[in-house]
Structures are given as structure tokens and as C-alpha cells.
Motif scaffolding. Structure first.
Motif, short mmCIF file in Angstrom:
data_model
loop_
_atom_site.label_atom_id
_atom_site.label_comp_id
_atom_site.label_asym_id
_atom_site.label_seq_id
_atom_site.Cartn_x
_atom_site.Cartn_y
_atom_site.Cartn_z
N VAL A 280 14.17 -5.19 -13.68
CA VAL A 280 13.28 -5.01 -12.54
C VAL A 280 11.85 -5.08 -13.05
CG1 VAL A 280 13.24 -2.48 -12.71
CG2 VAL A 280 12.83 -3.57 -10.50
N THR A 281 10.97 -5.64 -12.23
CA THR A 281 9.57 -5.78 -12.62
C THR A 281 8.73 -4.71 -11.93
OG1 THR A 281 9.83 -8.14 -13.01
CG2 THR A 281 7.59 -7.35 -12.58
N LEU A 282 8.02 -3.95 -12.73
CA LEU A 282 7.10 -2.94 -12.21
C LEU A 282 5.77 -3.63 -11.92
CD1 LEU A 282 7.85 -0.13 -14.83
CD2 LEU A 282 9.14 -0.76 -12.76
N LEU A 283 5.23 -3.36 -10.73
CA LEU A 283 4.02 -4.05 -10.31
C LEU A 283 2.96 -3.01 -9.96
CD1 LEU A 283 2.57 -6.70 -9.31
CD2 LEU A 283 3.76 -6.36 -7.13
N ASN A 284 1.76 -3.21 -10.43
CA ASN A 284 0.66 -2.32 -10.10
C ASN A 284 -0.62 -3.14 -10.07
OD1 ASN A 284 -0.55 0.11 -9.47
ND2 ASN A 284 -0.72 0.82 -11.59
N LEU B 118 4.76 8.07 -7.64
CA LEU B 118 5.42 7.52 -6.45
C LEU B 118 6.35 6.37 -6.86
CD1 LEU B 118 2.65 7.15 -3.69
CD2 LEU B 118 4.72 8.58 -3.60
N ASP B 119 7.51 6.34 -6.25
CA ASP B 119 8.45 5.28 -6.57
C ASP B 119 9.27 4.99 -5.32
OD1 ASP B 119 9.77 3.39 -8.08
OD2 ASP B 119 10.12 4.75 -9.75
N GLY B 120 9.84 3.83 -5.21
CA GLY B 120 10.63 3.49 -4.04
C GLY B 120 10.48 2.02 -3.75
N SER B 121 10.83 1.59 -2.55
CA SER B 121 10.71 0.17 -2.20
C SER B 121 9.23 -0.18 -2.16
CB SER B 121 11.34 -0.10 -0.84
OG SER B 121 10.46 0.34 0.18
N PRO B 122 8.90 -1.45 -2.45
CA PRO B 122 7.49 -1.86 -2.41
C PRO B 122 6.85 -1.47 -1.08
CG PRO B 122 8.85 -3.62 -3.32
CD PRO B 122 9.79 -2.54 -2.88
N HIS B 123 7.57 -1.68 0.02
CA HIS B 123 7.02 -1.41 1.34
C HIS B 123 6.65 0.07 1.49
CE1 HIS B 123 7.32 -0.35 5.64
NE2 HIS B 123 6.70 -1.50 5.80
N LEU C 176 -1.79 -6.39 -3.38
CA LEU C 176 -0.36 -6.20 -3.69
C LEU C 176 0.51 -6.55 -2.48
CD1 LEU C 176 -0.15 -2.97 -5.89
CD2 LEU C 176 -0.24 -5.37 -6.59
N ARG C 177 0.00 -6.26 -1.29
CA ARG C 177 0.78 -6.59 -0.09
C ARG C 177 0.89 -8.11 0.06
NH1 ARG C 177 -1.85 -3.30 3.06
NH2 ARG C 177 -0.63 -1.42 2.65
N GLY D 101 -6.75 -7.33 -12.37
CA GLY D 101 -6.15 -7.22 -11.05
C GLY D 101 -4.72 -6.72 -11.13
N ALA D 102 -3.81 -7.49 -10.54
CA ALA D 102 -2.39 -7.11 -10.60
C ALA D 102 -1.92 -7.10 -12.05
CB ALA D 102 -1.57 -8.10 -9.78
#
Lengths: 437, 437
Positions: free
Chosen positions: B156-160, B220-225, B248-249, B280-281
Motif C-alpha cells: 500500500v502507498t502512503l500519501l501525504n 489519522l488513518d482510514g480511506s483517502p476520502h 491530494l483530492r 508537494g505530495a
């Protein structure tokens, strides 16, 4: 900031050059592995002492430096000395005879010139630990298949043996020392011509009659069978030459068994090959389409590989100069001439068509087609076509609202400007067909 | 002769390692080119001034030396600074946005440790000259497809985004300077845990209440949405954080369009990523099968690539650590585990069977099978079987006079010892079937 520049004599390979280079490397790897050669990669950096004392006059070309603990390091100048190190270091793991190949860069601080680089890539194939003429023949078969697979229209491999020039000198009445002078003179044949070689021989106190006989024998040419027969007649009294001829005859027989036709090689007594480490058969491949020099060369060297293990390990091999192959193929227009790996550029008609366009790109990729997509969805189609064309992508695809509604897409040939509309479900197939045609 | 040894921290890759490594590289190249990334190779050696002043504390790890004319050179320590050089040097030839990939070794004089080498290979993909979230999404799509194609069972890719941790600090009442301290503390989360980070924050005069709020948001963790919605609620007053969330959206929407499911990535505010050049991302891919660390990471860095050309050039990219992938795949038993590229060893029954055996080898090669042949025709079959087995070749073929007369050949499975006789004309097919089964 400093001026952006690559190091002199070391080249950047942009897309078009890389796509040709990858084609060369992939083709060579396929042929090498077809014959069971195992890949080996050693570091570009070696301890300086590993590399020292093996290059003669060229030793000064080595790039040397120290690591952060003061140990002396150097950039490798070929892939043969590292092979010798590996053979000694992992002797327990390696089952001889060992077929290995290696593809990578080496470094020499040469004066840069056309076709001569300070970082140069080589593809080496060697059979380590076999004195069998089958091994020599297999190396020649590999080079023959490789050049055929790369698409060289015409080439021939010149084959000789180290002991033949010596034998020619000896039967012409020269002693051992004078014989090695003959070797040096013959090595210049391409540069100074037969007359030049004759003059040089006579200047080094070879008699005119001996010089004429040497030249006559050295210039023998014809089918392998005929040249070997003629040399047998002439050199029958020289034991080492007879052994060399028997070796070449065995290699010739093995070449027939292995499938290399006699049109692909010649026994050529004048082939000297510069490197002093060769001990047996030597060969060099030339093509009349590239009169500037040989495509590649190699031979048997039974002493070098055993250097680190302290025993002779009979080895035969060759190195393809990737830069040389690359330059020649570019000049002869052989191989792919692609500027970009992508075959199609999927435009984005308008921002709200983004998802549909990316979906189309996905379908094409799943069908095995390399596809690039627009990134700026707010640009007009004209700009996107121009971008695709500048990148060297041959086709652009358009999926506007009309096409989307009708389940179609537009395929535009960017070279001709021609556009055609095809059913959406057939885009991948249509594109593939167009590419093939 | 010196002791044969490779330089400490730089590895020799023998056959089995290379066959896995080539599988990795070929797979990555296929995916990269599927998306129209153009290959680039730059020299391993650069002018020292090109590389200097960009590594901070790590600058001392650079290998430096001089060429034969006294010019200062260095071995590259990554493929990003050379990319920046190339973008400035060939600006006239390069059509931005430019997708390029590069696969090769880099060098750092690190203390060698498990998984850390002084010569290390990376596969870089970057999109140069686009600020579009489509570019960020495409890089994540490429890494997702690559890891799937390599056979990773789960990842899984963590995105921030760089401005989210800052925003969290700011809405928790910290000033700009304190906010960057938060960033450094969060970066240690995996090492010192949430309690450790909390203690460190409080020690740097963050109030308990602020530290608690920061940790709550960062974890915080969970679905991207869901995570984006929650962050929106909490960070709605911070302009830069809002811009980051919108970015990010947009990336998330593009990921959906491009075909990356939401199960393949998470928005994870705690992801800090060490490198200060990201703007950025940022993202990092982990797998629970490799708890020791991340598989790879990357992000957007809009300043570095323009360094030599004196203008910001928005860029997003990532580097696969080939050595890391290699080590993890070996440990997880993913990918080919071949000792030898050859699938069959063609024995030579007796010297007079040489031609027939080589002919059989040729037929098999023409059928696309990698085949090795015996070189010593005077050895017994037992020895030849042993040699084939030692080399890790799975099958041996025998063509004795009886088989030859009957138009057959013997296929021997070297692992089981099982032998079967098949019609000569079906050897290739039989071998291919056996291999598939």
C-alpha cells in the motif's frame, strides 16, 4: 550554478540513442542466454591493486582515487580483469567450463576522438576453463548469430592463430627474435600496405627473398579449406604451426557442426590482433559497409584468467564494443530509429473528458501498446498534437464528447496529418495494425 | 598477485542474482515504457562541481578524484542531479513535460550494512515540467503497476503532502519555527513511537494540549476520502493546508481515473519523508511482508530540477532501489529463482556424436529454448550430468547412436533422475511442456 556539461569523452544517451542501445543489449543478451552464458555484473570500482600491472603502456590511462578510509581504488578499464578476479574469488562456486557474459561500462582516460570514449560500454562473452576447439567455435557462432540478429546485412570473421605468423617467419628462415618483429610489421598491414610491410621487413634485415615469401604466405586468402591446405603444404616442417593449423581445422569442423557456414569466416594469416595476451586462435569481424575498422574481435587467452588463482585457465572470448556497434548501426541505418517508446499520445479533449481519455489509455496499455497521455487538460488539441509530434510519437488519439457518445475515437497520423474515426473497441487493434503497416 | 576481493560495500552479482535482477529491470522498463517514459543514461562520472552543494551533511560521502588533466571529477550519488544537469544542458531538445526513466548504479561512501551498499542501483522515473496532479497520480500508478507486475502480493502507498504537517502544527497554535520542529519529531514516529514523539514535542515547549491535538491529527488513518474529509474539517482555516488537501483530492481523483483503486493507497498525515527537497505530495510504499522498512518512496520536488537552468521546473518522481527490491524479493521468494539461463544441457555421447548433438542444440535454440552443450566430448555421461546439475540446468539430453538411429533422444530430469525417450522431432516441444509443467 556551474555550467551544465557532461564530462568530456563520456556521453549522455538520450531517448533515441537509448532505444537503439537497449535493442542492441537485449538482442545480445538473448543470443548469449540462448547458448547458456550466465550473466555476471561486477562493480565499476575495483581495488587499484586488482587492476594494476596488466595494461602495459596503457596503465597510465586508469582512473585512480581513494575511498574515505584511504584505500586505493580504480575504475575498471575492461571486464576481463574483473572476470579473472571473480574466477579466483569464487572458485568453489563456479563449475568450469563457465560461460559468462557481462555488459557494462569501463573507463580509460584516452584522448577522446570519433568512436573513442572515456566511458565505453562492452558486452563480453567468455568460456572459461575449456581448451576445446568447440569453445572457440561457439564464441564465433555467438558473434555470427548476434550480428545477424542485429541486422547486419553482410559481415565476415577473419580467423587466424598466434602460431601461424610465427611459423611463416620461421619457415622463411628467421630466428625467434626476428619472428616477433615480423608479427609487429604484419600488424601494420592495414595502415602501411604490403609494400610498407615489405620495406619494414627488409629494413629490419630480413632478406628480400624471405620478405617476399612471408608476404606471399601472410596474404593467402580464400576458403578456409583451401587456405588451411596451402598453409599445411608450406608450414609442414614447423611443429607449432602444424599444431595451430590442426587447431584451426578442428575449429572449422566445429563451426560446421554448430551451424556457421564457411561463407561467414575466412582463415586469414595476416590477422595479427594487437593484444599480447592472446595465446591461440584470434578472430576479428569486418563488414565492407564499415571500412573504417573491425566490428569486434576476440580470441583465446589461456594465461590471463588464471592470474589471481596462480594456474593457467584456458579461456576464449570476445568483447562487443556497444558504442562501436551503436555508431555503425546508426550510420548504416540498421535497427530501430525510435525517438520515443510511446506509439500513441492520448489527448484530453477538455477537462471533463479526462477520465474517459485515461480509460482509453489504460485499455491500450493493457493491449500491450506504449501510450503517453496529455497532462495539461486545459490545452487545445492543436497544442497537444504539437507536443506529441515534438516528442516523436507517431499517432495522436482524440476522444471528444461526440466520439465518446458514438463509442468511437479519432486516430491521427502525426506525420501525414491524416485522421480516421474508428469504433472505440477497435482502437487498440487499429493502432497495432497501423503500426505494423 | 593481490588477494582477489571485491571492494567493500560493492557487490558482485553472479548468475542467480543477475537473473533475478534482470527480471526486475526488464519488468520495470516494460511498465515505464508502457507509460511513454523515455530512457536516459548519463555517465557514472560527473564534474565534481555539478554534484557539489546539494547533499547537505552527506556531501562527505561523495567519491572524488581527478582526471589525467587535473579536472575534478566525482562518481554520481543519485540520478536526480544528473537529470537536472541534462534538463538544463539539452533544454532545446527536450519537450516538456518530459517523462524520463534511468536505471543504473550510484555511489556513496556509506558505512556498509545490511541493505546499504556503496554501489547501489536505482530505477528512477520522473515527470519533469508538469505541476498537474495527473503527473503525481501517474507516478503512483507506475509504481503500483510495477510492484504488481513484480509479483508483490500485498502493498500500500502512503500519501501525504508537505503542507499538511505544517498546517496541523499551525492550527494547533504553533508558530512557523515550532512547526518545522514538529516535522522533525514526526519523522521519528516509526523509531520512537507516538509516546516518544509526544515527549519530544513537549520537551520543545509545545503544550500538552497542542501535542495531543497534533498527534491525534497526524495519526489519522482510514480511506483517502474519510481522512481528507476529516483533515478538511480540522485544517479549514489554514490556507496552505487547504491548498495541499485540494491537491491530494485532485491526485486521488486522477488515481481513480487512471485505474489505481483506493485499496492501494492511504492518505497518511504522519508520512514525513526525510528529504528536504520535496515541495508537494510525498509518498512511500510499504508491505506488511517487509516490516523492516519502506519498499520505495518519492514525491514532488519543484525546485531541484531547475537548479542549473535558474528557474523552477515542477517535477514529480520516485526511485526504486533495485538492491532493496532484489533483497526483499529474494526473502519473500518472489520472482525467478534460476541458477542458470539454460533449460537443457545437451550431452555429447561420444566424440563421433558431436555433430549430431550440436545439431540437436541448434534445433532447440531455434525453438526458443536456452541450451548449453558439453564442451569435452571425451567425458562419460555421468560426468556430464554432474556438470549440468552443478550449473543448475534442470534437464540433460542424450543422443546416443541408438537414439540417433531410431530418431529419438533421451530427456533426463536432473532433479529426479527420471529419464524418458521421446521422438527426436518432439524434443523441443516435450522440453517446453516439461518446463511449463
Amino acid at each position: 550554478m556551474p555550467k551544465p556539461q557532461n564530462v568530456k569523452g563520456m556521453r549522455d544517451q538520450m531517448s533515441q540513442a537509448m532505444l537503439l542501445r537497449q535493442h542492441i543489449i537485449t538482442t545480445l543478451m538473448r543470443i548469449f542466454e540462448r547458448h547458456g552464458f550466465e550473466p555476471l555484473t561486477t562493480p565499476v570500482v575495483e581495488y587499484a591493486e586488482t587492476l594494476e600491472g596488466k595494461l602495459g603502456d596503457e596503465e597510465k590511462l586508469i582512473y585512480r582515487f581513494e575511498d574515505h578510509g584511504g584505500r586505493k581504488l580504480a575504475l575498471r578499464y575492461d571486464q576481463t580483469v574483473p572476470l579473472a578476479r571473480v574466477v579466483a574469488q569464487y572458485s568453489g562456486q563456479i563449475a568450469l567450463p563457465w560461460r559468462r557474459y557481462a555488459i557494462g561500462p569501463s573507463y580509460r582516460g584516452e584522448r577522446p576522438a570519433r568512436g573513442r570514449y572515456r566511458e565505453f560500454w562492452q558486452a563480453d562473452v567468455d568460456i572459461v576453463g575449456s581448451a576445446s576447439p568447440l569453445a572457440d567455435a561457439e564464441i564465433i557462432a555467438v558473434l555470427t548469430e548476434s550480428l545477424k540478429a542485429l541486422g547486419f546485412p553482410e559481415f565476415v570473421t577473419l580467423l587466424n592463430h598466434r602460431q601461424i605468423i610465427g611459423g611463416i617467419a620461421r619457415v622463411s628462415g628467421l630466428d625467434e627474435e626476428a619472428a616477433s618483429g615480423v608479427y609487429r610489421a604484419i600488424d601494420k598491414l592495414d595502415k602501411i600496405g604490403a609494400e610498407g610491410v615489405r620495406a619494414e621487413l627488409i629494413a629490419s634485415s630480413v632478406s628480400e627473398a624471405a620478405a617476399d615469401r612471408i608476404l606471399e604466405l601472410v596474404l593467402l586468402d580464400g576458403s578456409p579449406h583451401d587456405v588451411l591446405a596451402e598453409l599445411e603444404q608450406q608450414l609442414g616442417d614447423d611443429e607449432r604451426a602444424v599444431a595451430a593449423l590442426n587447431n584451426l581445422r578442428a575449429i572449422s569442423a566445429a563451426l560446421a557442426d554448430i551451424g556457421v557456414p564457411t561463407t561467414r569466416y575466412r582463415v586469414t594469416p595476416r590477422l595479427a590482433r594487437g593484444l599480447s595476451y592472446y595465446t591461440g586462435a584470434v578472430f576479428e569481424t569486418i563488414t565492407s559497409h564499415w571500412p573504417q575498422g573491425s566490428l569486434l574481435g576476440g580470441g583465446r587467452y589461456d594465461d590471463l584468467i588464471g592470474l589471481f588463482s596462480g594456474q593457467a585457465i584456458p579461456t576464449v572470448g570476445l568483447a562487443f564494443g556497444i558504442d562501436r556497434l551503436h555508431d555503425v548501426m546508426e550510420e548504416l541505418n540498421i535497427g530501430p530509429r525510435l525517438a520515443n517508446p510511446a506509439r500513441a499520445f492520448v489527448t484530453i479533449f477538455s477537462p471533463d473528458q479526462t477520465a474517459a481519455s485515461l480509460q482509453l489509455a489504460r485499455e491500450l496499455r493493457d493491449a500491450g501498446i506504449n501510450v503517453i497521455t496529455a497532462l495539461a487538460s486545459d490545452q487545445g488539441l492543436g497544442k497537444q498534437f504539437k507536443e506529441a509530434d515534438r516528442k516523436g510519437v507517431p499517432f495522436a488519439l482524440v476522444l471528444g464528447p461526440d466520439e465518446l457518445a458514438r463509442g468511437e475515437a479519432v486516430v491521427k497520423d502525426l506525420a501525414t496529418g491524416e485522421q480516421r474515426t474508428v469504433p472505440r473497441s477497435e482502437v487498440a487493434a487499429a493502432l497495432a495494425n497501423t503500426i505494423e503497416a
